[in-house]
Design an enzyme around this catalytic site. Structure first.
Site, PDB file in Angstrom:
ATOM      1  N   HIS A 117       2.907 -12.620  -5.681  1.00 33.20           N
ATOM      2  CA  HIS A 117       1.778 -12.747  -4.758  1.00 33.20           C
ATOM      3  C   HIS A 117       1.194 -14.174  -4.785  1.00 33.20           C
ATOM      4  CE1 HIS A 117      -1.412 -11.525  -2.142  1.00 33.20           C
ATOM      5  NE2 HIS A 117      -1.254 -10.216  -2.356  1.00 33.20           N
ATOM      6  N   ARG A 171       0.808  -1.223   0.000  1.00 31.25           N
ATOM      7  CA  ARG A 171       0.000   0.000   0.000  1.00 31.25           C
ATOM      8  C   ARG A 171       0.842   1.274   0.000  1.00 31.25           C
ATOM      9  NH1 ARG A 171      -2.566  -3.967   2.880  1.00 31.25           N
ATOM     10  NH2 ARG A 171      -4.765  -4.295   2.322  1.00 31.25           N
ATOM     11  N   GLU A 200       5.168 -12.490   0.926  1.00 33.92           N
ATOM     12  CA  GLU A 200       5.567 -11.585  -0.153  1.00 33.92           C
ATOM     13  C   GLU A 200       6.824 -10.820   0.260  1.00 33.92           C
ATOM     14  OE1 GLU A 200       1.821  -9.299  -1.116  1.00 33.92           O
ATOM     15  OE2 GLU A 200       1.125 -10.703   0.438  1.00 33.92           O
ATOM     16  N   HIS A 217      -0.836  -2.495  -4.553  1.00 34.94           N
ATOM     17  CA  HIS A 217      -0.256  -3.406  -5.544  1.00 34.94           C
ATOM     18  C   HIS A 217      -0.199  -2.831  -6.959  1.00 34.94           C
ATOM     19  CE1 HIS A 217       0.136  -6.291  -2.472  1.00 34.94           C
ATOM     20  NE2 HIS A 217      -1.043  -6.889  -2.570  1.00 34.94           N
TER      21      HIS A 217
END
Length: 382
Positions: free
Chosen positions: A208, A109, A346, A134
């Site tokens: 992801h 974010r 991630e 993203h």
């Protein structure tokens, strides 16, 4: 007799050639390409299947660079697909969970969908409340990448490349990106990210993939045992934006320094867990100085014995427990994926770093090369 002698010489040479090139030895694998469907505007999309000499298999599509499947053995040699995904490109076009995709330009974010660089404010698409998530509305996982099969000894490799044009989703600079996936014969998937820019910009690339080591669609991952090599994490506010604090994991549900079941503390009365609906936080990795990749996390699925180790050059890892999965969208084989049916690890720089001066820099300048590596090592323990 002359023909017979020539035939004998030919067969002998053929036998020697077969032995010399590994006829009696396991081959290092193969890479094949097949159709994965078409996008709504008619663009063809391909699926690349990388197989190593032991039979492990990884499938990658050039739509968003998504890792569609990872098939690896358990302790008894039984293979299963351990990542969530879809059977064709239609699923990825409509996907909102970023299954398996390359995430960019900025993984995670960015607060208020904007940041300042050299005194200029850049405004991004808001696709997560007031924030950018993203990469925006059309991140890298919604782009069609140019694919090239690479040939290497003891490995199968696929290079995906993409030019992200200046101002795409609001980010500055023409960005040339290359991502190389390599399936090694020891069942490790290495992902190497590289990029250059012609204008000062910010960049934070990741993958992801959603993992369930018992097999995709097999239920919750709360019994997976997890270790994260981190003494601190970055707490968030109600919008899941980091507050800027680096908080000690000691004495909190975020202490995974020793292997702990994912579900052991996930429903504890903890403000951070409530904000994330479970785990959805960046962990500050404890990295030795002057090394390349180091161990970030280790996951064990007790019923199958499958093990996943995550090694990276990155500074952080986002641990996410699939809190927003709702079971409404059918995945591979028509199987639905309810809440907490997978976990993500991630590797990344920290969320909202462009707006957090105390966080490590994510700025990429012209003349510099962005380069990070993450390796997912699969094995099984008895």
């Amino acid at each position: 007799m002359k023909r017979m002698r020539l035939f004998t010489i030919f067969m002998g040479a053929l036998l020697m050639t077969t032995l010399a090139f590994g006829g009696a030895e396991p081959q290092s694998g193969s890479t094949t390409k097949k159709s994965f469907g078409k996008t709504p505007d008619g663009q063809p999309v391909d699926l690349y299947v990388l197989t190593n000499k032991s039979g492990a298999e990884i499938s990658i599509t050039n739509y968003g660079g998504a890792v569609v499947s990872i098939k690896v053995p358990d302790r008894n040699g039984k293979f299963a697909d351990v990542v969530l995904g879809y059977d064709n490109v239609d699923g990825y076009v409509n996907d909102k969970s970023h299954f398996g995709g390359i995430i960019g330009r900025y993984g995670n974010r960015i607060a208020h969908a904007q940041f300042v660089l050299d005194g200029k404010t850049y405004t991004l698409a808001k696709n997560n409340g007031e924030n950018s998530l993203h990469g925006g509305v059309k991140g890298f996982d919604k782009a069609i990448w140019t694919a090239r099969i690479l040939h290497a000894k003891d490995a199968q490799s696929l290079e995906l490349s993409y030019l992200s044009k200046d101002s795409e989703e609001g980010f500055p600079g023409n960005l040339d990106v290359s991502v190389i996936y390599t399936l090694k014969d020891d069942n490790a998937l290495r992902i190497a990210y590289s990029a250059t820019t012609d204008k000062k910009t910010v960049l934070n690339l990741t993958n992801h993939s959603y993992f369930n080591l018992a097999g995709q669609g097999s239920g919750e991952i709360l019994g997976h045992l997890l270790m994260i090599q981190a003494d601190k994490f970055t707490p968030v506010d109600a919008a899941l934006i980091p507050t800027g604090e680096l908080r000690d994991v000691a004495g909190t549900p975020f202490d995974f320094r020793k292997p702990t079941a994912v579900g052991a503390r996930i429903d504890q009365e903890d403000e951070q867990l409530k904000l994330g609906g479970g785990y959805d936080h960046n962990f500050v990795l404890r990295r030795p100085a002057d090394v390349g990749e180091s161990l970030a996390a280790r996951v064990v699925e007790p019923t199958t014995g499958r093990v996943l180790e995550v090694w990276t050059t990155e500074l952080g890892v986002q641990f996410y427990t699939g809190n927003f999965l709702d079971g409404k969208t059918p995945g591979k084989g028509g199987v639905a994926y309810p809440r907490r049916n997978a976990l993500c690890l991630e590797t990344q720089h920290f969320p909202d770093s462009p707006n957090q001066p105390k966080f490590p820099s994510v700025i990429l300048n012209p003349g510099e090369r962005y380069h990070t590596i993450t390796t997912y090592k699969f094995s099984a323990e008895k």
